[in-house]
Scaffold this active site. Structure first.
Site, PDB file in Angstrom:
ATOM      1  N   GLU A 143       0.800  -1.238   0.000  1.00 32.45           N
ATOM      2  CA  GLU A 143       0.000   0.000   0.000  1.00 32.45           C
ATOM      3  C   GLU A 143       0.831   1.286   0.000  1.00 32.45           C
ATOM      4  OE1 GLU A 143      -2.697  -0.334   3.323  1.00 32.45           O
ATOM      5  OE2 GLU A 143      -3.818  -1.944   2.381  1.00 32.45           O
ATOM      6  N   ASN A 184       2.310  -5.361  -2.990  1.00 31.06           N
ATOM      7  CA  ASN A 184       0.909  -5.685  -2.701  1.00 31.06           C
ATOM      8  C   ASN A 184       0.103  -4.409  -2.481  1.00 31.06           C
ATOM      9  OD1 ASN A 184      -0.879  -7.979  -2.015  1.00 31.06           O
ATOM     10  ND2 ASN A 184      -0.957  -7.086   0.029  1.00 31.06           N
ATOM     11  N   HIS A 245     -10.106  -6.916  -1.875  1.00 30.76           N
ATOM     12  CA  HIS A 245     -11.222  -6.766  -0.915  1.00 30.76           C
ATOM     13  C   HIS A 245     -12.376  -6.173  -1.725  1.00 30.76           C
ATOM     14  CE1 HIS A 245      -8.709  -7.727   2.491  1.00 30.76           C
ATOM     15  NE2 HIS A 245      -7.818  -6.831   2.100  1.00 30.76           N
ATOM     16  N   GLU A 272      -5.743 -11.123  -0.821  1.00 37.86           N
ATOM     17  CA  GLU A 272      -6.530 -10.894   0.406  1.00 37.86           C
ATOM     18  C   GLU A 272      -8.022 -10.916   0.093  1.00 37.86           C
ATOM     19  OE1 GLU A 272      -5.249  -7.382   2.544  1.00 37.86           O
ATOM     20  OE2 GLU A 272      -3.147  -7.746   2.069  1.00 37.86           O
ATOM     21  N   ASP A 274     -11.766 -11.008  -0.160  1.00 36.25           N
ATOM     22  CA  ASP A 274     -13.054 -11.195   0.517  1.00 36.25           C
ATOM     23  C   ASP A 274     -14.081 -10.373  -0.245  1.00 36.25           C
ATOM     24  OD1 ASP A 274     -12.306  -8.652   1.539  1.00 36.25           O
ATOM     25  OD2 ASP A 274     -12.125  -9.352   3.604  1.00 36.25           O
TER      26      ASP A 274
HETATM   27  C1  XIL Z   1      -5.932  -6.183   8.577  1.00 40.00           C
HETATM   28  C2  XIL Z   1      -6.288  -7.308   9.538  1.00 40.00           C
HETATM   29  O1  XIL Z   1      -7.180  -8.168   8.883  1.00 40.00           O
HETATM   30  C3  XIL Z   1      -6.900  -6.744  10.793  1.00 40.00           C
HETATM   31  O2  XIL Z   1      -7.109  -7.785  11.754  1.00 40.00           O
HETATM   32  C4  XIL Z   1      -5.991  -5.678  11.392  1.00 40.00           C
HETATM   33  O3  XIL Z   1      -6.623  -5.075  12.496  1.00 40.00           O
HETATM   34  C5  XIL Z   1      -5.658  -4.610  10.343  1.00 40.00           C
HETATM   35  O4  XIL Z   1      -5.091  -5.243   9.204  1.00 40.00           O
HETATM   36  N1  XIL Z   1      -4.723  -4.788   3.840  1.00 40.00           N
HETATM   37  C6  XIL Z   1      -3.699  -5.555   4.329  1.00 40.00           C
HETATM   38  C7  XIL Z   1      -3.905  -6.368   5.544  1.00 40.00           C
HETATM   39  O5  XIL Z   1      -2.656  -5.661   3.661  1.00 40.00           O
HETATM   40  O6  XIL Z   1      -2.721  -6.521   6.294  1.00 40.00           O
HETATM   41  C8  XIL Z   1      -4.987  -5.801   6.417  1.00 40.00           C
HETATM   42  O7  XIL Z   1      -5.221  -6.719   7.474  1.00 40.00           O
HETATM   43  C9  XIL Z   1      -6.240  -5.575   5.602  1.00 40.00           C
HETATM   44  C10 XIL Z   1      -5.982  -4.576   4.500  1.00 40.00           C
END
Ligand code: XIL
Length: 360
Positions: A143, A184, A245, A272, A274
């Protein structure tokens, strides 16, 4: 039927994922993994690869300047090793979940570079030496861009400057020549329902949730420029992770979004995944159907692309999803098992899609 439900409840995706040569699995929580039998069974029977949702992050694994705490990350990696699974390391350099000693410290470019090198070297070599061959991929930097394509104003950006990213990749490669190194980020949820609501950051020009043209997304275009430059100059990088996401029914076309990645000789992955359902819509047959279709669309993109071999979901079941907490309850139901670790339609649909891929 009862037998089918029981089998699926304990996981069924691993065999067809292996047949399809797909790295498939979940971001894991060590406490759930240690204590919930259904969680353990699903992880063992669905996943070929897992990652660690939080406990490899800087603030948790490196709480004091000279102290590393690998306990919880090691538990997950040891379980994966016992299960014959691979691990995707997450994450070496990111702007959140940093320890106070780092964010409150006084740094020069050289001193922060030295700390970053120590951190990356220590973490990568720990897993390389203690679990040989198990951690095969690392998200090296996460990020680093704003929606408008400028660099995010992180401590690393401020103190070290633009080249903190390529330095991080060089340190990771020096620590382990055999792992795949990924940049990422997320490119698919700058919309009103996505990042604007979550962070107040306005949507990037031209950005919509379904935008799949990288050139139209300033952040994606900036990433493309950076990776093109890295490849031209020999900065060690193997791929781009799309966090994915995604919003219900609104996944981008990742084959199109990533169409420039292959020509650079790089890979891409959904790291990641979802599927965000507005809590107000609820978890019912209509949302489960769209939710299943959205998962299959991302899975499909990866299976279709000769540059993608990895789909990781950001959690196993809704009971442990980050979504409701992170979005103040706005979104929920993001994962393929429910609060009781029972499979949703998405498990069945993904099983069918993977089976189809394995006979292709
Ligand atoms: C998130 C976790 O899922 C949470 O439990 C934590 O509080 C914050 O981080 N992008 C990412 C992940 O790269 O590391 C993040 O994970 C979600 C967004």
């Amino acid at each position: 039927m009862l037998l089918a439900t029981v089998i699926i409840a304990a996981g069924c995706l691993r065999a067809p994922a292996e047949e399809a040569d797909l790295n498939f699995g979940y971001a894991l929580d060590p406490f759930a993994l240690a204590s919930i039998p259904q969680y353990q069974a699903i992880v063992a029977n669905d996943a070929t690869m897992v990652t660690v949702e939080n406990y490899m992050k800087w603030g948790l694994i490196h709480p004091n300047p000279s102290t590393y705490d690998f306990t919880l990350a090691d538990q997950i990696v040891a379980t994966a090793q016992a299960n014959g699974q691979q691990v995707r390391g997450h994450v070496l350099v990111w702007h959140t979940q940093l320890p106070g000693w780092l964010t409150n410290g006084t740094w020069t470019r050289d001193s922060l570079l030295a700390v970053m090198e120590d951190h990356i070297t220590t973490v990568v070599t720990h897993f390389r030496d203690n679990f040989p061959g198990v951690v095969t991929h690392w998200d090296v930097v996460n990020e680093a861009f704003n929606p408008d394509g400028s660099r995010r104003d992180t401590i690393f950006q401020q103190v070290i400057g633009d080249d903190y990213i390529e330095k991080a990749f060089a340190f990771a490669r020096a620590a382990d020549p055999d792992i795949s190194l990924f940049y990422n980020d997320f490119y698919d949820d700058f919309s009103l329902a996505g990042e604007t609501l979550l962070t107040g950051v306005p949507a990037g020009p031209g950005a919509t949730p379904t935008q799949s043209d990288c050139a139209q997304l300033p952040k994606c275009a900036a990433t493309q420029a950076m990776l093109t430059d890295f490849v031209a100059r020999g900065v060690p990088i193997d791929g781009l992770g799309f966090q994915a996401h995604v919003l219900l029914g609104q996944a981008p076309d990742y084959v199109e979004l990533a169409d420039w990645v292959g020509p650079l000789g790089l890979e891409w992955a959904a790291t990641e995944l979802d599927v965000k359902v507005l809590s107000s819509l609820g978890d019912n047959s209509a949302t489960r159907s769209a939710h299943a279709d959205t998962f299959v669309s991302v899975l499909d993109d990866c299976l279709e692309s000769d540059r993608c071999d990895t789909v990781i979901l950001w959690g196993v079941g809704d009971a442990h999803s980050w979504l409701p907490g992170f979005t103040n309850g706005l979104f929920d139901y993001g994962l393929i098992y429910d609060d009781d670790y029972l499979p949703k339609l998405a498990v069945v649909k993904m099983f069918e899609r993977l089976e189809a891929a394995s006979v292709d």
